[in-house]
Design a protein around this motif. Structure first.
Motif, PDB file in Angstrom:
ATOM      1  N   HIS A   1      -2.015   5.750   2.603  1.00 42.04           N
ATOM      2  CA  HIS A   1      -2.904   4.610   2.327  1.00 42.04           C
ATOM      3  C   HIS A   1      -2.405   3.313   2.968  1.00 42.04           C
ATOM      4  CE1 HIS A   1      -5.362   6.787  -0.635  1.00 42.04           C
ATOM      5  NE2 HIS A   1      -4.227   7.371  -0.987  1.00 42.04           N
ATOM      6  N   TRP A   9       0.629   3.288  -3.370  1.00 41.44           N
ATOM      7  CA  TRP A   9      -0.313   4.395  -3.205  1.00 41.44           C
ATOM      8  C   TRP A   9       0.181   5.504  -2.278  1.00 41.44           C
ATOM      9  CZ3 TRP A   9      -2.144  -0.617  -3.828  1.00 41.44           C
ATOM     10  CH2 TRP A   9      -3.005  -0.815  -4.915  1.00 41.44           C
ATOM     11  N   HIS A  66      -8.919  -2.878   2.322  1.00 42.98           N
ATOM     12  CA  HIS A  66     -10.003  -3.168   1.373  1.00 42.98           C
ATOM     13  C   HIS A  66      -9.618  -2.695  -0.031  1.00 42.98           C
ATOM     14  CE1 HIS A  66     -13.966  -3.741  -0.301  1.00 42.98           C
ATOM     15  NE2 HIS A  66     -13.975  -2.485  -0.710  1.00 42.98           N
ATOM     16  N   TYR A  67      -8.997  -1.533  -0.100  1.00 41.90           N
ATOM     17  CA  TYR A  67      -8.552  -0.979  -1.377  1.00 41.90           C
ATOM     18  C   TYR A  67      -7.587  -1.948  -2.059  1.00 41.90           C
ATOM     19  CZ  TYR A  67      -7.539   3.076  -4.396  1.00 41.90           C
ATOM     20  OH  TYR A  67      -7.433   3.945  -5.450  1.00 41.90           O
ATOM     21  N   LEU A 106       0.822  -1.213   0.000  1.00 41.72           N
ATOM     22  CA  LEU A 106       0.000   0.000   0.000  1.00 41.72           C
ATOM     23  C   LEU A 106       0.854   1.260   0.000  1.00 41.72           C
ATOM     24  CD1 LEU A 106      -2.768  -1.214   2.449  1.00 41.72           C
ATOM     25  CD2 LEU A 106      -3.189  -0.348   0.140  1.00 41.72           C
ATOM     26  N   GLU A 120      -3.065   1.708   5.561  1.00 39.83           N
ATOM     27  CA  GLU A 120      -4.020   0.824   6.236  1.00 39.83           C
ATOM     28  C   GLU A 120      -5.241   0.509   5.382  1.00 39.83           C
ATOM     29  OE1 GLU A 120      -3.042  -0.477   9.065  1.00 39.83           O
ATOM     30  OE2 GLU A 120      -1.243   0.775   8.979  1.00 39.83           O
ATOM     31  N   ASP A 121      -5.246   0.886   4.122  1.00 39.43           N
ATOM     32  CA  ASP A 121      -6.420   0.695   3.255  1.00 39.43           C
ATOM     33  C   ASP A 121      -6.465  -0.732   2.689  1.00 39.43           C
ATOM     34  OD1 ASP A 121      -7.079   3.299   3.727  1.00 39.43           O
ATOM     35  OD2 ASP A 121      -6.302   4.068   1.835  1.00 39.43           O
TER      36      ASP A 121
END
Length: 228
Positions: free
Chosen positions: A187, A183, A192-193, A179, A189-190
């Motif tokens: 980001h 990104w 789901h992304y 991540l 901890e994203d």
């Protein structure tokens, strides 16, 4: 002539008694350390090619050994531990360990991970010019991805994610590393992304996205790009 020198760091005598002959039979020279201080000294003086490290050491946590080694060394480190908590795996990998195997383990799996780690020794940090896996080819110089000779169209982020995984082929890359590298730090901890993009990638590059062979999930930790 041996295939390489392995430093085994474990305070359990039975583990060392098992690993020494098993690794020697596989063609490796084996040296041992029972604690973190001896491990750091051996890493500096005995010229190992790979370090197999237990996290539960009597004098310090194995993660502290990783942090110390990564301050001056790029030697491959494979964690071999009974700790099965995802947070432990993630912390060790984010500190710079190359792989993680839980006890109990099979010697075949361990030697396969050792071979993968040693393939990366001495390689440039720049991405490889080409990677192939299960009919998939990645040409990083021309930025072309194809399966069985048919070009696959990827978005820029999908391509960056794929090549980052391929650059670390055979090794676990944590969610956080993927991540923040693709990104950015905001980001980290994203999750789901990331799962959405991994799902999209699998739909495009795998023969069967429901049973992926190239991008494999390390549950709760990250993903592994598999070429074999």
């Amino acid at each position: 002539m041996t295939l390489g020198r392995i430093l085994v760091v474990d305070d359990e005598p039975q583990i060392r008694r098992f690993l020494r002959p098993a690794l020697a039979a596989a063609g490796y020279d084996v040296i041992e350390a029972e604690n973190g201080a001896d491990a750091i000294k051996a890493a500096a003086t005995a010229a190992p090619d790979v370090i197999i490290l237990d996290l539960g050491l009597p004098d310090m946590d194995g993660k502290d050994v990783i942090a110390n080694l990564r301050g001056w060394s790029t030697l491959p480190i494979i964690i071999l531990s009974a700790r099965d908590r995802e947070t432990e795996k993630i912390a060790a990998l984010d500190l710079g360990a190359d792989d993680y195997i839980e006890k109990p383990f099979g010697i075949g799996e361990l030697t396969a991970r050792i071979r993968t780690a040693m393939r990366h020794v001495g390689k440039s940090e720049s991405p490889p010019s080409s990677v192939e896996a299960d009919g998939l080819s990645i040409d990083t110089q021309r930025r072309i991805v194809a399966r069985d000779g048919v070009a696959i169209k990827l978005t820029p982020k999908e391509y960056d994610l794929l090549t980052l995984l391929a650059h670390h082929s055979g090794r676990v890359v944590t969610h956080h590393t993927l991540l923040t590298s693709v990104w950015g730090p905001a980001h980290g901890e994203d999750l789901h992304y990331l799962r959405v993009f991994i799902g999209q990638l699998r739909q495009k590059i795998e023969r069967d996205a429901a049973q992926p062979k190239i991008i494999q999930t390390e549950s709760g930790v990250g993903y592994r790009f598999v070429t074999e």
